[in-house]
Design an enzyme around this catalytic site. Sequence first.
Site, PDB file in Angstrom:
ATOM      1  N   ASP A   1       0.823  -1.215   0.000  1.00 28.20           N
ATOM      2  CA  ASP A   1       0.000   0.000   0.000  1.00 28.20           C
ATOM      3  C   ASP A   1       0.858   1.267   0.000  1.00 28.20           C
ATOM      4  OD1 ASP A   1      -2.318   1.463   0.051  1.00 28.20           O
ATOM      5  OD2 ASP A   1      -2.642   1.259   2.197  1.00 28.20           O
TER       6      ASP A   1
ATOM      7  N   GLY B   1       0.217   5.438  -4.334  1.00 30.05           N
ATOM      8  CA  GLY B   1      -0.391   6.711  -4.744  1.00 30.05           C
ATOM      9  C   GLY B   1       0.146   7.872  -3.917  1.00 30.05           C
TER      10      GLY B   1
ATOM     11  N   THR C   1     -10.626  -6.854  -6.031  1.00 31.06           N
ATOM     12  CA  THR C   1     -11.899  -6.809  -6.767  1.00 31.06           C
ATOM     13  C   THR C   1     -12.519  -5.408  -6.656  1.00 31.06           C
ATOM     14  OG1 THR C   1     -12.814  -7.876  -4.794  1.00 31.06           O
ATOM     15  CG2 THR C   1     -12.549  -9.261  -6.709  1.00 31.06           C
TER      16      THR C   1
ATOM     17  N   ASN D   1     -10.624  -2.600  -6.734  1.00 30.22           N
ATOM     18  CA  ASN D   1      -9.785  -1.629  -7.449  1.00 30.22           C
ATOM     19  C   ASN D   1     -10.348  -1.203  -8.805  1.00 30.22           C
ATOM     20  OD1 ASN D   1      -6.615  -2.928  -6.172  1.00 30.22           O
ATOM     21  ND2 ASN D   1      -7.827  -1.199  -5.443  1.00 30.22           N
ATOM     22  N   TRP D   2     -11.343  -1.958  -9.323  1.00 33.59           N
ATOM     23  CA  TRP D   2     -11.975  -1.566 -10.599  1.00 33.59           C
ATOM     24  C   TRP D   2     -12.646  -0.207 -10.495  1.00 33.59           C
ATOM     25  CZ3 TRP D   2     -10.568  -4.327 -14.649  1.00 33.59           C
ATOM     26  CH2 TRP D   2     -10.277  -5.673 -14.485  1.00 33.59           C
TER      27      TRP D   2
ATOM     28  N   ARG E   1      -5.554  -2.026   8.435  1.00 37.10           N
ATOM     29  CA  ARG E   1      -6.721  -2.717   7.858  1.00 37.10           C
ATOM     30  C   ARG E   1      -6.273  -3.938   7.082  1.00 37.10           C
ATOM     31  NH1 ARG E   1      -8.411   2.498   6.421  1.00 37.10           N
ATOM     32  NH2 ARG E   1      -7.250   2.428   4.475  1.00 37.10           N
TER      33      ARG E   1
HETATM   34  C1  FPP Z   1      -1.859   0.197  -3.264  1.00 39.54           C
HETATM   35  O1  FPP Z   1      -1.405   1.540  -3.278  1.00 39.54           O
HETATM   36  C2  FPP Z   1      -1.351  -0.522  -4.400  1.00 39.54           C
HETATM   37  C3  FPP Z   1      -2.103  -1.056  -5.395  1.00 39.54           C
HETATM   38  C4  FPP Z   1      -3.569  -0.952  -5.447  1.00 39.54           C
HETATM   39  C5  FPP Z   1      -1.488  -1.759  -6.526  1.00 39.54           C
HETATM   40  C6  FPP Z   1      -0.230  -2.514  -6.251  1.00 39.54           C
HETATM   41  C7  FPP Z   1       0.519  -2.665  -7.515  1.00 39.54           C
HETATM   42  C8  FPP Z   1       1.868  -2.670  -7.644  1.00 39.54           C
HETATM   43  C9  FPP Z   1       2.801  -2.649  -6.506  1.00 39.54           C
HETATM   44  C10 FPP Z   1       2.522  -2.650  -8.978  1.00 39.54           C
HETATM   45  C11 FPP Z   1       2.091  -3.625  -9.994  1.00 39.54           C
HETATM   46  C12 FPP Z   1       2.202  -5.038  -9.604  1.00 39.54           C
HETATM   47  C13 FPP Z   1       2.769  -6.004 -10.370  1.00 39.54           C
HETATM   48  C14 FPP Z   1       2.541  -7.409  -9.989  1.00 39.54           C
HETATM   49  C15 FPP Z   1       3.607  -5.711 -11.509  1.00 39.54           C
HETATM   50  P1  FPP Z   1      -2.491   2.680  -3.456  1.00 39.54           P
HETATM   51  O2  FPP Z   1      -2.605   2.971  -4.896  1.00 39.54           O
HETATM   52  O3  FPP Z   1      -3.755   2.295  -2.794  1.00 39.54           O
HETATM   53  O4  FPP Z   1      -1.795   3.881  -2.708  1.00 39.54           O
HETATM   54  P2  FPP Z   1      -2.505   4.982  -1.818  1.00 39.54           P
HETATM   55  O5  FPP Z   1      -3.178   4.253  -0.684  1.00 39.54           O
HETATM   56  O6  FPP Z   1      -1.366   5.821  -1.361  1.00 39.54           O
HETATM   57  O7  FPP Z   1      -3.460   5.693  -2.695  1.00 39.54           O
END
Ligand code: FPP
Length: 228
Positions: A14, A17, A60, A62-63, A181
């Site tokens: 996590d 972003g 599921t 994240n879409w 969480r």
């Molecule tokens: C959570 O950070 C991360 C994800 C939803 C995606 C994880 C993906 C990768 C690490 C890269 C791609 C994976 C592969 C297998 C090549 P967030 O986007 O929720 O961050 P935030 O909480 O700061 O918004």
Amino acid sequence: MELKIPDHIAIIMDGNGRWAKQKGMPRTYGHKAGADTLRKILSYSGEIGVKYLTVYAFSTENWKRAKEEVDTLMFLFKAYLKSEKKTLMKNNVRFLVSGREEGVSKDLLKEIKKLEEETKDNTGITLNIAFNYGGRSEIVDAINKMIENNETNITEETVEKYLYTKIPDPELVIRTSGEMRISNFLLWQIAYSEIYVTESYWPDFNKEELIKAIENYSKRDRRFGGVK
Ligand code: FPP
């Protein structure tokens, strides 16, 4: 202190972003950096004797994100399948994906199946990518398959047979970026897992952080509901 290396570590990667935002960059830049961190952590986990590494790459839920972000995550995953094949073979890594097939493009599913097949006899660390994954969906899908197969006298072992992936439960779950969480990750499998949360964002997670998590885990008194 003696380090107890868990056989199976599961990671909620996590904070991609927020890491990017902090740098004044788009969220997708954070996901790219996150993919690089995964490469490094996989390689290091293999070196220190971890047998299974499960990572939460796409849920599921994240879409619901903006199309551009979803497209980037799909693109990154597809690119990973292509670019990593050589390294996975060289490092003897078995590759698995856990998740719902419904909703994932035919093309991507084909690439996933191909890499699973090509690496199936590798005997080093298993990389299990939770992709289009939800803990509740996994349990619902298992129940439906049990009904389809007319299973009766359901035990915990029966349920386990129907989960997406047949690997041992993780002893340690790590979540980066400070959130306390589980976010629908491995609900069944983490019944007795130890949880470790670090404030670092996933792109900043490194070897030292992993060792810190394992050190912390090594000190835990695991009682599995019993008394010692
Ligand atoms: C959570 O950070 C991360 C994800 C939803 C995606 C994880 C993906 C990768 C690490 C890269 C791609 C994976 C592969 C297998 C090549 P967030 O986007 O929720 O961050 P935030 O909480 O700061 O918004």
